[in-house]
Design an enzyme around this catalytic site. Structure first.
Site, PDB file in Angstrom:
ATOM      1  N   ASP A 174       0.831  -1.211   0.000  1.00  0.00           N
ATOM      2  CA  ASP A 174       0.000   0.000   0.000  1.00  0.00           C
ATOM      3  C   ASP A 174       0.860   1.254   0.000  1.00  0.00           C
ATOM      4  OD1 ASP A 174      -2.722  -1.197   2.084  1.00  0.00           O
ATOM      5  OD2 ASP A 174      -2.052  -1.678   0.065  1.00  0.00           O
TER       6      ASP A 174
ATOM      7  N   GLU B 194       3.912   1.648  -1.120  1.00  0.00           N
ATOM      8  CA  GLU B 194       4.552   1.879  -2.424  1.00  0.00           C
ATOM      9  C   GLU B 194       3.538   2.444  -3.416  1.00  0.00           C
ATOM     10  OE1 GLU B 194       7.540  -1.914  -1.957  1.00  0.00           O
ATOM     11  OE2 GLU B 194       5.738  -2.062  -3.160  1.00  0.00           O
ATOM     12  N   TYR B 195       2.361   1.864  -3.367  1.00  0.00           N
ATOM     13  CA  TYR B 195       1.297   2.287  -4.268  1.00  0.00           C
ATOM     14  C   TYR B 195       1.001   3.774  -4.059  1.00  0.00           C
ATOM     15  CZ  TYR B 195      -3.085   1.902  -6.892  1.00  0.00           C
ATOM     16  OH  TYR B 195      -4.085   2.058  -7.815  1.00  0.00           O
ATOM     17  N   ASP B 196       0.846   4.137  -2.780  1.00  0.00           N
ATOM     18  CA  ASP B 196       0.552   5.537  -2.464  1.00  0.00           C
ATOM     19  C   ASP B 196       1.689   6.458  -2.859  1.00  0.00           C
ATOM     20  OD1 ASP B 196      -1.295   4.806   0.548  1.00  0.00           O
ATOM     21  OD2 ASP B 196      -1.904   4.966  -1.542  1.00  0.00           O
TER      22      ASP B 196
ATOM     23  N   LEU C 259     -20.086 -29.200  -0.267  1.00  0.00           N
ATOM     24  CA  LEU C 259     -20.467 -30.584   0.004  1.00  0.00           C
ATOM     25  C   LEU C 259     -19.800 -31.089   1.270  1.00  0.00           C
ATOM     26  CD1 LEU C 259     -19.882 -31.947  -3.608  1.00  0.00           C
ATOM     27  CD2 LEU C 259     -22.106 -31.642  -2.512  1.00  0.00           C
TER      28      LEU C 259
ATOM     29  N   GLU D 166     -19.875 -38.527  -9.773  1.00  0.00           N
ATOM     30  CA  GLU D 166     -19.157 -37.609 -10.672  1.00  0.00           C
ATOM     31  C   GLU D 166     -17.760 -37.339 -10.115  1.00  0.00           C
ATOM     32  OE1 GLU D 166     -21.511 -34.030 -10.827  1.00  0.00           O
ATOM     33  OE2 GLU D 166     -23.381 -35.166 -10.846  1.00  0.00           O
TER      34      GLU D 166
ATOM     35  N   LYS E 105     -14.836 -35.405  -8.751  1.00  0.00           N
ATOM     36  CA  LYS E 105     -14.835 -34.076  -8.125  1.00  0.00           C
ATOM     37  C   LYS E 105     -13.654 -33.302  -8.692  1.00  0.00           C
ATOM     38  CE  LYS E 105     -15.312 -31.803  -3.663  1.00  0.00           C
ATOM     39  NZ  LYS E 105     -14.230 -30.832  -3.714  1.00  0.00           N
TER      40      LYS E 105
ATOM     41  N   ASP F   8     -10.969 -30.552  -9.313  1.00  0.00           N
ATOM     42  CA  ASP F   8     -10.281 -29.665  -8.380  1.00  0.00           C
ATOM     43  C   ASP F   8     -10.007 -28.322  -9.056  1.00  0.00           C
ATOM     44  OD1 ASP F   8      -9.156 -28.851  -6.074  1.00  0.00           O
ATOM     45  OD2 ASP F   8      -7.326 -30.043  -6.261  1.00  0.00           O
TER      46      ASP F   8
ATOM     47  N   ARG G   5     -18.143 -18.285  -6.877  1.00  0.00           N
ATOM     48  CA  ARG G   5     -18.952 -18.746  -5.768  1.00  0.00           C
ATOM     49  C   ARG G   5     -18.940 -17.749  -4.614  1.00  0.00           C
ATOM     50  NH1 ARG G   5     -17.872 -21.640  -1.118  1.00  0.00           N
ATOM     51  NH2 ARG G   5     -19.573 -22.939  -0.391  1.00  0.00           N
TER      52      ARG G   5
ATOM     53  N   GLU H 108     -17.475 -26.227 -12.820  1.00  0.00           N
ATOM     54  CA  GLU H 108     -16.130 -25.988 -12.329  1.00  0.00           C
ATOM     55  C   GLU H 108     -15.245 -25.444 -13.453  1.00  0.00           C
ATOM     56  OE1 GLU H 108     -16.177 -26.820  -9.210  1.00  0.00           O
ATOM     57  OE2 GLU H 108     -14.106 -27.026  -8.515  1.00  0.00           O
TER      58      GLU H 108
ATOM     59  N   TYR I 182     -22.028 -29.134 -14.017  1.00  0.00           N
ATOM     60  CA  TYR I 182     -22.568 -30.253 -13.246  1.00  0.00           C
ATOM     61  C   TYR I 182     -23.814 -29.950 -12.426  1.00  0.00           C
ATOM     62  CZ  TYR I 182     -19.274 -28.129  -9.883  1.00  0.00           C
ATOM     63  OH  TYR I 182     -18.578 -27.261  -9.114  1.00  0.00           O
TER      64      TYR I 182
ATOM     65  N   LYS J 270     -24.497 -37.933  -5.956  1.00  0.00           N
ATOM     66  CA  LYS J 270     -25.733 -37.157  -5.855  1.00  0.00           C
ATOM     67  C   LYS J 270     -26.927 -38.092  -6.050  1.00  0.00           C
ATOM     68  CE  LYS J 270     -23.478 -33.159  -7.941  1.00  0.00           C
ATOM     69  NZ  LYS J 270     -23.300 -32.382  -9.172  1.00  0.00           N
TER      70      LYS J 270
ATOM     71  N   LYS K  92     -13.587 -38.194  -0.718  1.00  0.00           N
ATOM     72  CA  LYS K  92     -12.277 -37.684  -1.106  1.00  0.00           C
ATOM     73  C   LYS K  92     -11.239 -38.813  -1.197  1.00  0.00           C
ATOM     74  CE  LYS K  92     -11.570 -33.490  -0.960  1.00  0.00           C
ATOM     75  NZ  LYS K  92     -11.800 -32.439   0.015  1.00  0.00           N
TER      76      LYS K  92
ATOM     77  N   CYS L  49      30.642 -30.358   4.904  1.00  0.00           N
ATOM     78  CA  CYS L  49      29.663 -29.782   3.980  1.00  0.00           C
ATOM     79  C   CYS L  49      29.968 -30.223   2.550  1.00  0.00           C
ATOM     80  CB  CYS L  49      29.697 -28.262   4.085  1.00  0.00           C
ATOM     81  SG  CYS L  49      28.714 -27.450   2.815  1.00  0.00           S
TER      82      CYS L  49
ATOM     83  N   CYS M 177      31.059 -26.762   0.522  1.00  0.00           N
ATOM     84  CA  CYS M 177      32.278 -25.988   0.778  1.00  0.00           C
ATOM     85  C   CYS M 177      33.343 -26.766   1.537  1.00  0.00           C
ATOM     86  CB  CYS M 177      31.942 -24.690   1.514  1.00  0.00           C
ATOM     87  SG  CYS M 177      31.505 -24.944   3.238  1.00  0.00           S
TER      88      CYS M 177
ATOM     89  N   CYS N 103      26.474 -26.998   8.363  1.00  0.00           N
ATOM     90  CA  CYS N 103      27.764 -26.594   7.820  1.00  0.00           C
ATOM     91  C   CYS N 103      28.250 -25.398   8.620  1.00  0.00           C
ATOM     92  CB  CYS N 103      27.581 -26.216   6.348  1.00  0.00           C
ATOM     93  SG  CYS N 103      28.878 -25.162   5.694  1.00  0.00           S
TER      94      CYS N 103
ATOM     95  N   CYS O 108      30.433 -20.335   2.653  1.00  0.00           N
ATOM     96  CA  CYS O 108      29.876 -21.485   1.940  1.00  0.00           C
ATOM     97  C   CYS O 108      28.944 -20.979   0.846  1.00  0.00           C
ATOM     98  CB  CYS O 108      29.109 -22.380   2.912  1.00  0.00           C
ATOM     99  SG  CYS O 108      28.186 -23.694   2.071  1.00  0.00           S
TER     100      CYS O 108
END
Ligand code: IVH
Length: 695
Positions: free
Chosen positions: A42, A44-46, A92, A123, A125, A127, A146, A182, A234, A298, A322, A416, A419, A434, A440
């Site tokens: 904000d 920077e924007y301003d 769901l 059906e 689902k 993603d 949604r 979806e 769906y 369903k 799921k 390490c 290094c 290390c 390193c």
């Protein structure tokens, strides 16, 4: 942020600045809406906005048509119009086992008081993220996300860019017809987009779902159009006349009207068919061109659906089954050790590449040396690996029966691998580190990468591969070098150590005048930084964003913090609520290291660390409360919501426990929402959360 005062600028310089500001602010406006990815703070924007005003005052004839001052405007937050769903867009209930599916079916039968089998539509689902498309007299008139289920955002223009969505539909079409489904990004499109972003040094998306969300919720629909998005339809929302009697029948209509429906939707007559279908989908899941995370069942008959009705947020006639975390069997080809920013040696297994739920996995983390011993993991072993969500793949167990004679035990190095310095494991510590510190190369590079990362200086355009190249060539050896880069480039003195015939970045392969300029602009933009970000950016062991904020709140200015650290005492740190003894030791030790002191001093010569002014409202309804956010928020990014809650005195936690006071759920909230319900914790929708904080 800008070197010269406006009145000292030549016309050409003013023109350049005006162009730069217009483009940065436009980008910022767009990015604001891109999931979780704000481009400017904000402040920077301003400050860009103010600079623009000053410039236009002195050079009025240079004002651009696309100047930010010419944008009459609603505040950015309301840039997407809100749409109130005539019928709420529900989610769901989730179940994870066939026993629970059986319980669900029994519940349905009990409710309907029948012992007869009930037919279900199963059906995949998808993603992605749900959308609603409204048609009036067959013409597409409005699209919406949604949102919180009650109110979404108007994405009409964005949906219009998706070719699969019909603009007109003909045939037996109700006057008002709202189709829901979806939006998703196919795996191949996701990989291509990320590859492109990676090459351009941009932040990549974690998964196809985020990529789809980030692409759809773009104020500039042209950006949506550039991304390949797909849909499956769906369900429905408002309809003037329902001309179908079952889900199966509805799919037939959808097909006639030209909506894509999932080819794996399948009617199941009983639990056995449901289980067989689930098993089959689990098997083909990874070879599907899009991500699915379960199967939705369903009740097919809509008359029955109507009798069953709804619980508060979910229908009684549908459920989501799921998939469990995804597992696969593969072979360990090699074990390597990586060195992180704080010197921690982390063993990584190189695997025979394998497809786990649509993602090719070729490495898995082994955490630390004890883990390798505990699980008795050897090179050449066959192992079960697991991937859950976006998490780095893990090794679940070794299949001992498959162990061959030539499997090799892994001897954890005591030096390490990068290094050669001693790698020491402190008592009570699981990790070996290390001791090479910043000599390193692995640690030094990781530290620069951390320094420019999103929660730190957030310098876009300095991706990890560029840092790697610049480090290897001696152009960037430490974080302070970033801010002298432009000067050294101008003087043709890029290299602190190595000599080369290339004196200017512009001469490097893959770089030109434009890209170099852009990089310098990105760096210049970050010359002023907030105190918490600065502290976090230093990369002190154990100091994450939350601790950085505690320190900023406590000290207010970097000078005070630094001064106290010069006393080399941990006492004052430990007295800060939230900082323990071991963390305090790490902080004090960091400041004692001479190399760190030098870098801090060099940084402070070139950048400004802002004073931290605590604006937390300790007298708010959220003060002292622990809150958890889950699901996709639609009216603000997750970071914004988090910042807002913190500014009102709340503690934001990552997981739900009995200590949680509120769980705020966005779209598609998963197990955390379920857990909250189980524990009886107060659940707020995004809208309710907004109302609470605006009280
Ligand atoms: S039906 C009242 N069908 O899953 C029923 N949802 O957890 C509303 N989803 O928000 C949804 N595939 O984004 C339905 N075949 C499918 C689906 C599906 C994916 C998503 C959708 C919804 C979420 C519910």
């Amino acid at each position: 942020m800008f070197e010269k005062e406006v009145k000292e600028l030549s016309e050409d310089e003013a023109k350049q600045e005006l162009a730069y500001i217009a483009s940065e602010m436009a980008k910022s406006d767009i990015a604001y809406y891109q999931n979780d990815n704000p481009y400017l703070t904000d402040a920077e924007y301003d400050s860009l906005k103010r600079r623009n005003e000053e410039l236009e005052k002195i050079f009025p004839h240079l004002r651009r048509k696309d100047s930010p001052s010419q944008k009459v405007g609603a505040p950015i937050l309301s840039a997407f119009k809100k749409v109130t769903h005539r019928f709420p867009m529900l989610s769901l209930g989730d179940v994870f086992s066939s026993e629970e599916v059986d319980d669900f079916i029994m519940g349905v039968k009990r409710f309907l008081n029948t012992s007869k089998d009930i037919t279900f539509m199963a059906e995949p689902k998808i993603d992605g993220l749900s959308f609603s498309a409204r048609y009036e007299n067959g013409r597409f008139v409005q699209g919406a996300t949604r949102g919180d289920g009650i109110t979404g955002e108007d994405i009409t223009e964005n949906l219009k860019t998706i070719r699969q969505l019909p603009q007109y539909i003909e045939g037996n079409v109700p006057e008002i017809l709202e189709i829901r489904g979806e939006v998703y990004m196919a795996k191949s499109d996701f990989f291509a987009l990320n590859k492109k972003y990676q090459q351009e040094g941009k932040k990549t998306f974690a998964n196809p779902r985020n990529a789809a969300a980030g692409s759809l919720r773009q104020l500039d629909a042209k950006i949506t159009a550039e991304r390949n998005l797909s849909i499956f339809a769906y369900t429905w929302g408002e309809v003037s006349e329902r001309v179908w009697t079952s889900q199966e029948d509805f799919f037939k209509h959808l097909q006639e009207w030209g909506f894509p429906i999932n080819p794996h939707n399948k009617l199941c007559q009983n639990l056995q068919e449901i289980e067989e279908n689930f098993a089959k989908l689990s098997e083909i899941r990874s070879s599907l061109p899009y991500d699915i995370d379960g199967v939705v069942y369903k009740v097919n008959d809509i008359a029955l659906q109507e009798r069953l009705g709804f619980l508060t947020r979910t229908p009684r006639w549908a459920i989501a089954h799921k998939f469990p975390a995804e597992q696969a069997v593969t072979k360990i080809n090699n074990i390597r050790v990586q060195v992180g920013r704080t010197g921690a040696l982390t063993p990584v297994a190189d695997l025979e590449p394998i497809n786990v739920g649509g993602v090719i996995v070729s490495h898995a983390t082994l955490h630390n040396e004890d883990e390798i011993k505990r699980k008795d993991i050897r090179i050449g072993d066959s192992v079960i690996i697991q991937r859950a969500g976006d998490v780095i793949p893990q090794i679940v167990s070794v299949i001992k029966e498959k162990r061959s004679q030539d499997s090799k035990e892994f001897i954890f190095p005591t030096t390490c691998p990068i290094c050669g310095a001693h790698a020491i494991r402190e008592e009570d510590e699981a990790v070996r580190r290390c001791t090479g510190g910043l000599t390193c190369p692995a640690q030094a590079k990781e530290r620069i990468i951390h320094f420019v990362s999103r929660d730190a200086f957030d310098i876009t355009g300095l991706g990890s591969s560029i840092i790697e190249d610049f480090y290897n060539d001696g152009i960037l050896k430490n974080p302070a070098d970033i801010f002298s880069l432009e000067e050294r480039n101008q003087e043709g003195d890029l290299f602190s150590q190595q000599k080369s015939s290339v004196l200017h970045l512009e001469q490097r392969e893959g770089w030109g005048k434009k890209s170099v300029e852009k990089l310098f602009q990105a760096i210049t933009l970050k010359k002023k930084i907030s105190l918490p970000r600065f502290i976090y950016a230093l990369g002190i062991r154990q100091v994450g964003t939350a601790t950085a904020l505690l320190l900023a709140r406590h000290y207010g200015t970097f000078a005070k913090f630094k001064q106290e650290m010069e006393n080399k005492e941990t006492g004052p740190l430990v007295s800060i609520d939230g900082i323990g003894a071991s963390m305090a030791t790490d902080i004090v030790e960091f400041f004692q290291e001479q190399h760190n002191q030098e870098i801090i001093n060099r940084l402070l010569e070139r950048i400004t660390v802002e004073e931290y002014i605590d604006t937390t409202n300790y007298d708010s309804p959220l003060s002292g409360k622990t809150v958890v956010f889950t699901g996709t928020l639609e009216q603000m990014t997750r970071s914004e919501a988090k910042a807002k809650a913190q500014s009102m005195g709340a503690k934001v936690a990552g997981s739900v426990s009995s200590k949680t006071d509120y769980v705020i759920i966005g779209a598609d909230a998963g197990s955390k929402a379920a857990k909250a319900q189980e524990l009886g914790i107060k659940i707020l929708s995004e809208q309710e959360f907004l109302e609470l904080i605006n009280k």
